[in-house]
Structure formats: C-alpha cells, structure tokens
Motif scaffolding. Structure first.
Motif, PDB file in Angstrom:
ATOM      1  N   VAL A  26       0.839  -1.207   0.000  1.00 13.43           N
ATOM      2  CA  VAL A  26       0.000   0.000   0.000  1.00 13.43           C
ATOM      3  C   VAL A  26       0.876   1.261   0.000  1.00 13.43           C
ATOM      4  O   VAL A  26       0.464   2.316   0.471  1.00 13.43           O
ATOM      5  CB  VAL A  26      -0.959   0.008   1.212  1.00 13.43           C
ATOM      6  CG1 VAL A  26      -2.006  -1.093   1.078  1.00 13.43           C
ATOM      7  CG2 VAL A  26      -0.192  -0.121   2.529  1.00 13.43           C
ATOM      8  N   THR A  27       2.076   1.139  -0.549  1.00 12.70           N
ATOM      9  CA  THR A  27       3.010   2.262  -0.562  1.00 12.70           C
ATOM     10  C   THR A  27       2.409   3.494  -1.222  1.00 12.70           C
ATOM     11  O   THR A  27       2.664   4.635  -0.788  1.00 12.70           O
ATOM     12  CB  THR A  27       4.306   1.861  -1.286  1.00 12.70           C
ATOM     13  OG1 THR A  27       4.874   0.715  -0.643  1.00 12.70           O
ATOM     14  CG2 THR A  27       5.320   2.992  -1.267  1.00 12.70           C
ATOM     15  N   SER A  28       1.590   3.286  -2.229  1.00 14.21           N
ATOM     16  CA  SER A  28       1.006   4.407  -2.963  1.00 14.21           C
ATOM     17  C   SER A  28       0.074   5.260  -2.105  1.00 14.21           C
ATOM     18  O   SER A  28      -0.249   6.390  -2.466  1.00 14.21           O
ATOM     19  CB  SER A  28       0.243   3.892  -4.184  1.00 14.21           C
ATOM     20  OG  SER A  28      -0.838   3.047  -3.790  1.00 14.21           O
ATOM     21  N   ASP A  43      -3.179   9.217  11.803  1.00 12.67           N
ATOM     22  CA  ASP A  43      -3.255   9.688  10.412  1.00 12.67           C
ATOM     23  C   ASP A  43      -2.485  10.983  10.160  1.00 12.67           C
ATOM     24  O   ASP A  43      -2.727  11.679   9.172  1.00 12.67           O
ATOM     25  CB  ASP A  43      -4.712   9.858   9.965  1.00 12.67           C
ATOM     26  CG  ASP A  43      -5.480   8.550   9.992  1.00 12.67           C
ATOM     27  OD1 ASP A  43      -4.883   7.512   9.645  1.00 12.67           O
ATOM     28  OD2 ASP A  43      -6.662   8.557  10.387  1.00 12.67           O
ATOM     29  N   ILE A  44      -1.584  11.313  11.079  1.00 15.52           N
ATOM     30  CA  ILE A  44      -0.680  12.447  10.881  1.00 15.52           C
ATOM     31  C   ILE A  44       0.743  11.907  10.875  1.00 15.52           C
ATOM     32  O   ILE A  44       1.104  11.057  11.681  1.00 15.52           O
ATOM     33  CB  ILE A  44      -0.835  13.505  11.987  1.00 15.52           C
ATOM     34  CG1 ILE A  44      -2.225  14.150  11.904  1.00 15.52           C
ATOM     35  CG2 ILE A  44       0.249  14.573  11.869  1.00 15.52           C
ATOM     36  CD1 ILE A  44      -2.486  15.159  13.009  1.00 15.52           C
ATOM     37  N   ILE A  45       1.557  12.387   9.945  1.00 17.33           N
ATOM     38  CA  ILE A  45       2.953  11.979   9.862  1.00 17.33           C
ATOM     39  C   ILE A  45       3.845  13.172  10.176  1.00 17.33           C
ATOM     40  O   ILE A  45       3.681  14.245   9.592  1.00 17.33           O
ATOM     41  CB  ILE A  45       3.293  11.415   8.469  1.00 17.33           C
ATOM     42  CG1 ILE A  45       2.486  10.135   8.200  1.00 17.33           C
ATOM     43  CG2 ILE A  45       4.787  11.121   8.355  1.00 17.33           C
ATOM     44  CD1 ILE A  45       2.724   9.548   6.826  1.00 17.33           C
ATOM     45  N   THR A  60       2.181  16.375   8.210  1.00 23.26           N
ATOM     46  CA  THR A  60       1.361  16.217   7.016  1.00 23.26           C
ATOM     47  C   THR A  60       0.187  15.303   7.320  1.00 23.26           C
ATOM     48  O   THR A  60       0.302  14.380   8.144  1.00 23.26           O
ATOM     49  CB  THR A  60       2.199  15.657   5.840  1.00 23.26           C
ATOM     50  OG1 THR A  60       1.382  15.534   4.679  1.00 23.26           O
ATOM     51  CG2 THR A  60       2.799  14.303   6.184  1.00 23.26           C
ATOM     52  N   LYS A  61      -0.944  15.554   6.699  1.00 23.71           N
ATOM     53  CA  LYS A  61      -2.136  14.728   6.891  1.00 23.71           C
ATOM     54  C   LYS A  61      -2.918  14.665   5.585  1.00 23.71           C
ATOM     55  O   LYS A  61      -2.689  15.463   4.663  1.00 23.71           O
ATOM     56  CB  LYS A  61      -3.019  15.295   8.001  1.00 23.71           C
ATOM     57  CG  LYS A  61      -3.592  16.668   7.731  1.00 23.71           C
ATOM     58  CD  LYS A  61      -4.435  17.166   8.902  1.00 23.71           C
ATOM     59  CE  LYS A  61      -4.975  18.562   8.631  1.00 23.71           C
ATOM     60  NZ  LYS A  61      -5.785  19.069   9.772  1.00 23.71           N
ATOM     61  N   VAL A  62      -3.849  13.713   5.523  1.00 22.42           N
ATOM     62  CA  VAL A  62      -4.649  13.535   4.313  1.00 22.42           C
ATOM     63  C   VAL A  62      -5.820  14.509   4.311  1.00 22.42           C
ATOM     64  O   VAL A  62      -6.598  14.566   5.267  1.00 22.42           O
ATOM     65  CB  VAL A  62      -5.165  12.090   4.206  1.00 22.42           C
ATOM     66  CG1 VAL A  62      -6.108  11.953   3.008  1.00 22.42           C
ATOM     67  CG2 VAL A  62      -4.014  11.117   4.057  1.00 22.42           C
ATOM     68  N   THR A  63      -5.928  15.274   3.229  1.00 21.78           N
ATOM     69  CA  THR A  63      -7.061  16.172   3.020  1.00 21.78           C
ATOM     70  C   THR A  63      -7.636  15.899   1.641  1.00 21.78           C
ATOM     71  O   THR A  63      -6.947  16.060   0.632  1.00 21.78           O
ATOM     72  CB  THR A  63      -6.629  17.648   3.128  1.00 21.78           C
ATOM     73  OG1 THR A  63      -6.019  17.879   4.399  1.00 21.78           O
ATOM     74  CG2 THR A  63      -7.835  18.570   2.956  1.00 21.78           C
ATOM     75  N   ASN A  64      -8.870  15.426   1.613  1.00 19.67           N
ATOM     76  CA  ASN A  64      -9.524  15.067   0.341  1.00 19.67           C
ATOM     77  C   ASN A  64      -8.684  14.077  -0.461  1.00 19.67           C
ATOM     78  O   ASN A  64      -8.530  14.198  -1.677  1.00 19.67           O
ATOM     79  CB  ASN A  64      -9.798  16.324  -0.492  1.00 19.67           C
ATOM     80  CG  ASN A  64     -10.758  17.285   0.184  1.00 19.67           C
ATOM     81  OD1 ASN A  64     -11.714  16.858   0.832  1.00 19.67           O
ATOM     82  ND2 ASN A  64     -10.513  18.576   0.041  1.00 19.67           N
ATOM     83  N   GLY A  65      -8.126  13.107   0.254  1.00 18.70           N
ATOM     84  CA  GLY A  65      -7.370  12.048  -0.400  1.00 18.70           C
ATOM     85  C   GLY A  65      -5.951  12.410  -0.773  1.00 18.70           C
ATOM     86  O   GLY A  65      -5.245  11.611  -1.382  1.00 18.70           O
ATOM     87  N   ILE A  66      -5.490  13.619  -0.393  1.00 15.75           N
ATOM     88  CA  ILE A  66      -4.153  14.070  -0.738  1.00 15.75           C
ATOM     89  C   ILE A  66      -3.392  14.422   0.541  1.00 15.75           C
ATOM     90  O   ILE A  66      -3.918  15.117   1.421  1.00 15.75           O
ATOM     91  CB  ILE A  66      -4.205  15.303  -1.669  1.00 15.75           C
ATOM     92  CG1 ILE A  66      -4.929  14.957  -2.971  1.00 15.75           C
ATOM     93  CG2 ILE A  66      -2.800  15.818  -1.964  1.00 15.75           C
ATOM     94  CD1 ILE A  66      -5.151  16.152  -3.878  1.00 15.75           C
ATOM     95  N   TRP A  67      -2.139  13.947   0.633  1.00 17.79           N
ATOM     96  CA  TRP A  67      -1.293  14.304   1.774  1.00 17.79           C
ATOM     97  C   TRP A  67      -0.816  15.736   1.615  1.00 17.79           C
ATOM     98  O   TRP A  67      -0.214  16.097   0.606  1.00 17.79           O
ATOM     99  CB  TRP A  67      -0.098  13.365   1.868  1.00 17.79           C
ATOM    100  CG  TRP A  67      -0.437  11.991   2.361  1.00 17.79           C
ATOM    101  CD1 TRP A  67      -0.729  10.893   1.617  1.00 17.79           C
ATOM    102  CD2 TRP A  67      -0.523  11.584   3.734  1.00 17.79           C
ATOM    103  NE1 TRP A  67      -0.995   9.819   2.425  1.00 17.79           N
ATOM    104  CE2 TRP A  67      -0.867  10.214   3.733  1.00 17.79           C
ATOM    105  CE3 TRP A  67      -0.329  12.229   4.957  1.00 17.79           C
ATOM    106  CZ2 TRP A  67      -1.040   9.493   4.916  1.00 17.79           C
ATOM    107  CZ3 TRP A  67      -0.492  11.513   6.122  1.00 17.79           C
ATOM    108  CH2 TRP A  67      -0.850  10.162   6.100  1.00 17.79           C
TER     109      TRP A  67
END
Length: 283
Positions: A26-28, A43-45, A60-67
């Motif tokens: 699931v690297t992608s 869910d935060i890196i 960084t975090k996911v917003t609308n499917g984008i990091w």
C-alpha cells in the motif's frame, strides 16, 4: 492491526497491510517518509527535514485524499564551521557543517534522528556535538570530531496548538546530554500511569562520562506533575566484562516490574552476549 511502514535511505518508503494471511503493498497510499526520523500517529505523519539553511520537521495529513503539509518547525543555522567527522579521522578532509542554537547554546551539526509521542507532545531526539572545553564554536573554524568535541543527544519537546507546532520547555530535570545513543523509549516503565523515558546510552570507552558504565541506561521517571526526574542508577548491576555495551528495560518475566537487559555493541565482543537482571519491586 495497522500498516507496516519502512523508511530507508536506499529503497525509500515502503508500506504494507495485512489482509487475511497476505501482505499487500500500500506504498502508494503514503507520502515519502523521512529515513532520518518520522512518527506516524492518528493519520498524521511527522517528518524530519534538512534544508541548506535550517533543519526541523513538518506535519502532514490527508485532506480530500491528498497528503498535505499543515505545520512545520525549523531551526535556522547561525553559521558554518569546518568539520572532520569520525569516518574522516586523520585524513585532513573537512566538510562544511552548520551550527545552530538550541535552548540558548550553540551546537555543531544538529539533526533529528528519532521521534516519540509523549503525553500529547512530540519528542524529537537531537543528535549534535559540543566542544570539549565548554566554549562555543567559532564561525569558519576547523574542528575534529572526538578530539575537539563530545557527542550530544538532547530530547526536544513540541506541542501542536491550533495546528501550529510550539517548542516546549523540557520537563526533564538535569538532562544528561553529553552521551551517545540511538535507542530510547517513552512509555510507562513503573506502572504508575505516567510515561517515562529510558535512554539506552552507550558505555563506550571513548566517552569519559560513560566509561565502563556497562550498559546501564539513563532513566527519567514521571513524578506525576509533568516533570521527569533522573533515577540514581549508580548501584544498578553492570555488564560482567569491560566492553562496549548498551542496555534497555523490559518486563521480561511478566511479573509487573521492569527488568534490565544489557547487550554488547558489537558481535565480535564476547560472542555478543546478553545479560538479564530481573527485579521483583519498583523498576
């Protein structure tokens, strides 16, 4: 229950998820994760980052499917010095190294190499160097690692306030920073519901303050008020031979108390032996 994420200097970021009995790539689904230091939580890196004029980390975090990056904290370098590192020892080959200020003092070559989540804060371990004679480095001066300097490992605390990273005062009383170590933990080791810190410092003979301390870690216990106090480990057992070692703490016999495990630093030393010391009370 969670994904397994690898961050490597040679192969980059890799991520795998266990589905049934099969590991699926699931690297992608992940951004590039820093091999120097990172922390994945809720869910935060947090990713360490070095730039030409500064270093620190960003979130960084996911917003609308984008990091997407949403916060960062960077230490700006004060100036450069010339540095002969240990792997260039005696060659006369010097590299340009930055000098930055942390808590009011200048240090050589700072970078974050590990991170930990601690009571709602993020701890980043700073790896740097300081001059043996107690003076501060001078811009453009030439220095040799080991001959002129001591290693420094310092724990720096940060909090996220309204999506901004805020540097915190260290809760550690009298932190011992003139030591060298890679591994450390920030979990509760004495079952009092407060997170503690254990640093697996090296007892290498070339570190004067740690010569033949034989794997005894540095322990900071949470006193319940937000402060971390150093534990007197002077009477703790040490490795049976005078070789380079490190130690960590774990309840190895599952009796509710934390035990001491000491190991050699090199596989060519006394067969890479491990020594275990158990306790029935306290830590």
């Amino acid at each position: 229950t969670g994904d397994v994420v690898f961050a490597g200097f040679n192969y980059g970021t890799q991520a795998y998820r266990l589905q049934g009995e099969e590991w699926v790539d699931v690297t992608s689904e992940y951004p590039t994760v820093s091999p120097s230091a990172h922390l994945i939580k809720n869910d935060i890196i947090a990713n360490a980052e070095r730039r030409s004029d500064s270093f620190g980390f960003y979130l960084t975090k996911v917003t609308n499917g984008i990091w997407e990056r949403f916060a960062e904290y960077m230490f700006t370098k004060d100036f450069d010095i010339q540095w002969e590192s240990w792997n260039n020892s005696g060659t006369g080959n010097y590299d340009t190294y930055p000098v930055s200020t942390f808590y009011g003092k200048k240090y050589i070559g700072g970078m974050f190499d590990t991170m930990c989540e601690f009571d709602g804060m993020l701890i980043a371990k700073l790896n740097a160097a300081t001059l043996r004679d107690g003076s501060e480095p001078i811009e453009g001066q030439y220095y040799q690692e080991g001959t002129d300097t001591y290693p420094v490992n310092m724990l720096i605390f940060f909090a996220l306030v309204d999506e901004e990273i805020v540097l915190q005062d260290s809760p550690i009383t009298d932190e011992d920073i003139n030591v060298n170590y890679n591994d450390w933990t920030c979990n509760d080791i004495n079952s009092d519901q407060g997170n503690d810190i254990v640093a697996s410092v090296f007892s290498e003979t070339w570190i004067d303050s740690r010569e033949y301390r034989a794997g005894v870690p540095i322990v900071y216990l949470n006193d319940g008020t937000g402060s971390l106090t150093s534990v007197d480990v002077s009477e703790w057992p040490t490795f049976s031979q005078e070789v380079d070692t490190a130690g960590f703490m774990h309840d190895i016999d599952n009796n509710g108390t934390t035990d001491l495990i000491i190991h050699t630093l090199s596989t060519n030393q006394v067969r890479a032996d491990i020594e275990i010391y158990t306790t029935n009370s306290g830590i």
